[in-house]
Design an enzyme around this catalytic site. Structure first.
Site, PDB file in Angstrom:
ATOM      1  N   SER A 163      31.958  31.992 -64.620  1.00 42.45           N
ATOM      2  CA  SER A 163      31.700  33.193 -63.824  1.00 42.45           C
ATOM      3  C   SER A 163      32.124  34.494 -64.485  1.00 42.45           C
ATOM      4  CB  SER A 163      32.386  33.061 -62.467  1.00 42.45           C
ATOM      5  OG  SER A 163      33.776  32.982 -62.644  1.00 42.45           O
ATOM      6  N   HIS A 194      27.715  28.886 -59.377  1.00 43.92           N
ATOM      7  CA  HIS A 194      27.054  30.105 -59.864  1.00 43.92           C
ATOM      8  C   HIS A 194      25.697  29.814 -60.503  1.00 43.92           C
ATOM      9  CE1 HIS A 194      29.969  33.335 -59.250  1.00 43.92           C
ATOM     10  NE2 HIS A 194      30.906  32.451 -59.495  1.00 43.92           N
ATOM     11  N   LYS A 236      27.238  31.581 -51.991  1.00 40.63           N
ATOM     12  CA  LYS A 236      26.728  32.523 -52.999  1.00 40.63           C
ATOM     13  C   LYS A 236      25.202  32.653 -52.816  1.00 40.63           C
ATOM     14  CE  LYS A 236      30.475  31.190 -56.157  1.00 40.63           C
ATOM     15  NZ  LYS A 236      31.528  32.128 -55.740  1.00 40.63           N
TER      16      LYS A 236
HETATM   17  C1  LIG Z   1      32.586  27.751 -59.940  1.00 41.02           C
HETATM   18  C2  LIG Z   1      33.081  27.883 -58.536  1.00 41.02           C
HETATM   19  N1  LIG Z   1      33.446  26.775 -57.870  1.00 41.02           N
HETATM   20  C3  LIG Z   1      33.893  26.821 -56.600  1.00 41.02           C
HETATM   21  C4  LIG Z   1      34.006  28.032 -55.939  1.00 41.02           C
HETATM   22  C5  LIG Z   1      34.527  28.039 -54.524  1.00 41.02           C
HETATM   23  O1  LIG Z   1      33.457  28.149 -53.661  1.00 41.02           O
HETATM   24  P1  LIG Z   1      33.724  28.441 -52.102  1.00 41.02           P
HETATM   25  O2  LIG Z   1      33.757  29.922 -51.958  1.00 41.02           O
HETATM   26  O3  LIG Z   1      32.589  27.784 -51.401  1.00 41.02           O
HETATM   27  O4  LIG Z   1      35.028  27.799 -51.776  1.00 41.02           O
HETATM   28  C6  LIG Z   1      33.631  29.206 -56.577  1.00 41.02           C
HETATM   29  C7  LIG Z   1      33.762  30.505 -55.879  1.00 41.02           C
HETATM   30  O5  LIG Z   1      34.325  31.440 -56.357  1.00 41.02           O
HETATM   31  C8  LIG Z   1      33.169  29.134 -57.923  1.00 41.02           C
HETATM   32  O6  LIG Z   1      32.815  30.233 -58.577  1.00 41.02           O
END
Ligand SMILES: Cc1ncc(COP(=O)(O)O)c(C=O)c1O
Length: 397
Positions: free
Chosen positions: A185, A213, A244
């Site tokens: 990210s 992402h 997202k």
């Molecule tokens: C790669 C990744 N995994 C997991 C998450 C966590 O997702 P959630 O907001 O559904 O807990 C995020 C969110 O920032 C993320 O970027």
């Protein structure tokens, strides 16, 4: 001194240390729906270039109607976990939609992808097994791995030579699982899932990709890394978020081989011991996947927006990290410069955030821009013009 007075002083000192180090995170207040154009609490209208609203669903009328319909027909809350009395037909329908979207065998819902990642390793693997994890994996993967007794190996970000070394070191274990983010990210690079899969075949390992992402974004029709690398149905475990591209509310999922999902339903702690997703989120989720089954226009628009924006920013002279996603990292290197630039851009009506240590490595400060299918050409041009103006002012270009 009472126990809390002493602790209170400790907390104040910690907070002061965060402030002194320049790492204190302030929250800007938004007083409108999440969208490409948002109103701040002070009344200022700005263009948003830092949300994960990749497909523009966050304030989409169709999703809101589907959410309202689900709430009217199925109520507000579930007041239960899934296995007691918290499973509606809607939950099963959304799980089937997710599996269809990714070309997988089954899917299981969680309150968030943080929970999906937190609850995936411990039920599946034990001290006899190995988890081989990219060093830049998301915090939720790191925490999930910590909860599991498997032997841990780490490899440098997307470094296939290092991954191969770690796989060789892990040959003594019973089962091996390689785990990677699909898109990292902070940089926007896509994990080389084709090469990871080839190494997994060579060293008898399984693969897990967090598509948070990449889902909705990567691949010709936004089906994620398994579409991009022609591996649909082959990766054992995918995790992802509904927070997202897929509407931006809450919710996460794990999808993949059916026996894996079946065992998670029996043993995954965040699934067993946490409330079911509310109908409002599930109804909107079903609608989202229906829309994505019918058309790829949003994904195509997002790809066109990203290509145009990154191309124009490079032509303007900015140093942009190589990206294959909807994330565009404008490298500024110095933390203060990233803060000054984000502040000036807000004055110009562009909402972006500067990222610096410890979120990114020391000396690698940047502004991360995230494109959306909802951005129109005029929005992109206004953002590029503002970056160019402020970039010149601050001596960056
Ligand atoms: C790669 C990744 N995994 C997991 C998450 C966590 O997702 P959630 O907001 O559904 O807990 C995020 C969110 O920032 C993320 O970027």
């Amino acid at each position: 001194m009472s126990a809390f007075l002493k602790f209170q002083k400790h907390l104040s000192d910690e907070l002061q240390a965060i402030r002194t180090a320049g790492l204190y995170k302030e929250e800007r207040i938004i007083a409108s729906p999440q969208s490409v154009s948002i109103r701040l609490k002070n009344g200022k209208e700005v263009l948003n270039f830092c949300s994960n609203n990749y497909l523009g669903f966050a304030d989409d009328k169709g999703l809101i109607e589907a959410a309202e319909k689900a709430m009217n027909e199925r109520g507000y809350g579930m007041s239960s976990v899934r296995f007691i009395c918290g499973t509606q037909d809607l939950h099963k329908e959304l799980e089937a939609s997710i599996a269809r979207f990714f070309g997988t065998e089954d899917a299981i819902l969680y309150a968030a992808c943080f929970d999906a990642n937190g609850g995936v390793f411990e039920p599946l693997l034990s001290e006899e097994d190995a988890i081989i994890s990219d060093v830049l994996n998301h915090a939720s993967i790191i925490d999930g791995v910590r909860l599991c007794k498997a032997v841990r190996y780490r490899y440098a970000n997307a470094d296939m030579e290092d991954l191969e070394n770690q796989l060789q070191a892990a040959q003594a274990q019973r089962f091996r699982l390689i785990v990677t983010d699909g898109v990292f990210s902070m940089d926007g690079n896509v994990a080389p899932v084709d090469k990871i899969y080839a190494l997994a075949q060579k060293y008898n390992a399984m693969v897990m990709v967090d598509e948070s992402h990449s889902a909705g974004v990567v691949g010709k029709t936004g089906r994620g890394t398994t579409e991009q690398f022609d591996l649909r149905g082959k990766i054992e475990i995918l995790t992802g978020t509904l927070g997202k591209a897929f509407g931006g509310a809450v919710g996460g999922f794990t999808t993949g081989k059916k026996e894996i999902i079946e065992l998670l339903r029996q043993r995954s702690r965040p699934y067993l011991f946490s409330n079911s997703l509310p109908p409002v989120v599930v109804g909107a989720g079903i609608h989202t996947f229906q829309r994505l089954e019918q058309s790829n226009v949003l994904q195509e628009k997002l790809h066109a927006n990203t290509e145009y924006f990154v191309g124009q920013m490079r032509s303007a002279g900015f140093d942009i990290k190589p990206t294959q996603s909807a994330i565009c990292a404008v490298m500024l290197y110095e933390a203060k410069l990233s803060q000054d630039m984000a502040f000036r851009l807000l004055e110009e009506g562009i909402y972006v955030i500067g990222f610096y240590f410890p979120v990114v490595p020391n000396g690698q400060a940047r502004i991360r821009i995230q494109l959306s299918a909802k951005h129109e050409q005029a929005h992109l041009d206004k953002c590029i013009a503002a970056f160019t103006k402020v970039g010149k002012e601050l001596g960056i270009i």
